[in-house]
Write a protein that holds these residues in place. Sequence first.
Motif, mmCIF file in Angstrom:
data_model
loop_
_atom_site.group_PDB
_atom_site.id
_atom_site.type_symbol
_atom_site.label_atom_id
_atom_site.label_comp_id
_atom_site.label_asym_id
_atom_site.label_seq_id
_atom_site.Cartn_x
_atom_site.Cartn_y
_atom_site.Cartn_z
ATOM 1 N N PHE A 1 0.833 -1.200 0.000
ATOM 2 C CA PHE A 1 0.000 0.000 0.000
ATOM 3 C C PHE A 1 0.869 1.252 0.000
ATOM 4 C CE2 PHE A 1 -1.608 3.439 2.685
ATOM 5 C CZ PHE A 1 -2.661 3.860 1.918
ATOM 6 N N THR A 2 1.889 1.254 0.820
ATOM 7 C CA THR A 2 2.757 2.427 0.926
ATOM 8 C C THR A 2 3.454 2.717 -0.393
ATOM 9 O OG1 THR A 2 3.114 1.960 3.247
ATOM 10 C CG2 THR A 2 4.727 3.343 2.183
ATOM 11 N N LEU A 3 3.946 1.691 -1.046
ATOM 12 C CA LEU A 3 4.635 1.897 -2.323
ATOM 13 C C LEU A 3 3.684 2.424 -3.396
ATOM 14 C CD1 LEU A 3 6.917 -1.257 -2.334
ATOM 15 C CD2 LEU A 3 7.588 1.112 -1.910
ATOM 16 N N VAL A 4 2.470 1.872 -3.452
ATOM 17 C CA VAL A 4 1.486 2.340 -4.440
ATOM 18 C C VAL A 4 1.064 3.776 -4.129
ATOM 19 C CG1 VAL A 4 -0.862 1.984 -5.306
ATOM 20 C CG2 VAL A 4 0.670 0.051 -5.056
ATOM 21 N N TYR A 5 0.806 4.075 -2.856
ATOM 22 C CA TYR A 5 0.380 5.417 -2.461
ATOM 23 C C TYR A 5 1.469 6.449 -2.764
ATOM 24 C CZ TYR A 5 -1.511 9.142 0.446
ATOM 25 O OH TYR A 5 -1.994 10.333 0.895
ATOM 26 N N GLY A 6 2.702 6.123 -2.455
ATOM 27 C CA GLY A 6 3.803 7.033 -2.762
ATOM 28 C C GLY A 6 3.981 7.237 -4.249
ATOM 29 N N MET A 7 3.835 6.152 -5.017
ATOM 30 C CA MET A 7 3.975 6.246 -6.469
ATOM 31 C C MET A 7 2.866 7.098 -7.079
ATOM 32 S SD MET A 7 6.343 5.444 -8.255
ATOM 33 C CE MET A 7 7.341 4.177 -8.876
ATOM 34 N N VAL A 8 1.652 6.964 -6.582
ATOM 35 C CA VAL A 8 0.545 7.782 -7.075
ATOM 36 C C VAL A 8 0.816 9.259 -6.793
ATOM 37 C CG1 VAL A 8 -1.893 8.344 -6.690
ATOM 38 C CG2 VAL A 8 -1.198 5.977 -7.000
ATOM 39 N N GLY A 9 1.331 9.565 -5.615
ATOM 40 C CA GLY A 9 1.663 10.955 -5.290
ATOM 41 C C GLY A 9 2.744 11.518 -6.188
ATOM 42 N N VAL A 10 3.774 10.722 -6.448
ATOM 43 C CA VAL A 10 4.859 11.175 -7.323
ATOM 44 C C VAL A 10 4.353 11.367 -8.752
ATOM 45 C CG1 VAL A 10 7.046 10.455 -8.366
ATOM 46 C CG2 VAL A 10 6.706 10.224 -5.919
ATOM 47 N N LEU A 11 3.551 10.427 -9.247
ATOM 48 C CA LEU A 11 3.017 10.556 -10.613
ATOM 49 C C LEU A 11 2.084 11.755 -10.742
ATOM 50 C CD1 LEU A 11 2.360 6.819 -11.548
ATOM 51 C CD2 LEU A 11 4.136 8.345 -12.453
ATOM 52 N N LEU A 12 1.248 11.981 -9.741
ATOM 53 C CA LEU A 12 0.357 13.143 -9.760
ATOM 54 C C LEU A 12 1.162 14.439 -9.796
ATOM 55 C CD1 LEU A 12 -2.543 14.277 -9.526
ATOM 56 C CD2 LEU A 12 -2.203 14.244 -7.057
ATOM 57 N N ALA A 13 2.185 14.523 -8.970
ATOM 58 C CA ALA A 13 3.029 15.720 -8.971
ATOM 59 C C ALA A 13 3.765 15.877 -10.293
ATOM 60 C CB ALA A 13 4.026 15.646 -7.813
ATOM 61 N N TYR A 14 4.203 14.763 -10.871
ATOM 62 C CA TYR A 14 4.900 14.815 -12.159
ATOM 63 C C TYR A 14 3.982 15.318 -13.271
ATOM 64 C CZ TYR A 14 7.492 13.275 -16.258
ATOM 65 O OH TYR A 14 8.145 13.232 -17.460
ATOM 66 N N PHE A 15 2.748 14.796 -13.293
ATOM 67 C CA PHE A 15 1.807 15.241 -14.319
ATOM 68 C C PHE A 15 1.402 16.700 -14.122
ATOM 69 C CE2 PHE A 15 0.662 10.589 -14.805
ATOM 70 C CZ PHE A 15 1.411 10.450 -15.961
ATOM 71 N N LEU A 16 1.270 17.142 -12.868
ATOM 72 C CA LEU A 16 0.989 18.556 -12.618
ATOM 73 C C LEU A 16 2.148 19.429 -13.059
ATOM 74 C CD1 LEU A 16 -0.772 18.558 -9.142
ATOM 75 C CD2 LEU A 16 -1.742 19.253 -11.319
ATOM 76 N N LEU A 17 3.361 18.971 -12.809
ATOM 77 C CA LEU A 17 4.535 19.730 -13.210
ATOM 78 C C LEU A 17 4.612 19.853 -14.728
ATOM 79 C CD1 LEU A 17 7.226 21.057 -12.303
ATOM 80 C CD2 LEU A 17 8.277 18.815 -12.572
#
Length: 98
Positions: free
Chosen positions: A73-89
């Motif tokens: 769960f932690t790895l998926v949650y962290g990855m979703v946060g990083v991908l969301l920030a990447y797409f926003l950037l």
Amino acid sequence: MSMFGIHPIATIGVLMEVVTPLYDIMTPLSVGIVLITGALATASVSTYGVTVTITSININQNPYRITLNNMPFTLVYGMVGVLLAYFLLNSETLLIHL
């Protein structure tokens, strides 16, 4: 690092000083999303944290077993946060160039 006893808020305090010069390159929104999701993700796998300790007391299991169960769960949650920030950037960069 939370498995070794380093608190996530202490890590964020150190990282904020290192990340501040990068605000000229990256947007603070993307950096904030990564920092928040990273800190929240570590709460479910911090072996000596309040969440895992209370859970281990209530269900009479080893805190390390709970940490290993929470790791996907932690790895998926962290990855979703990083991908969301990447797409926003990237979307903000595209808007600036248009």
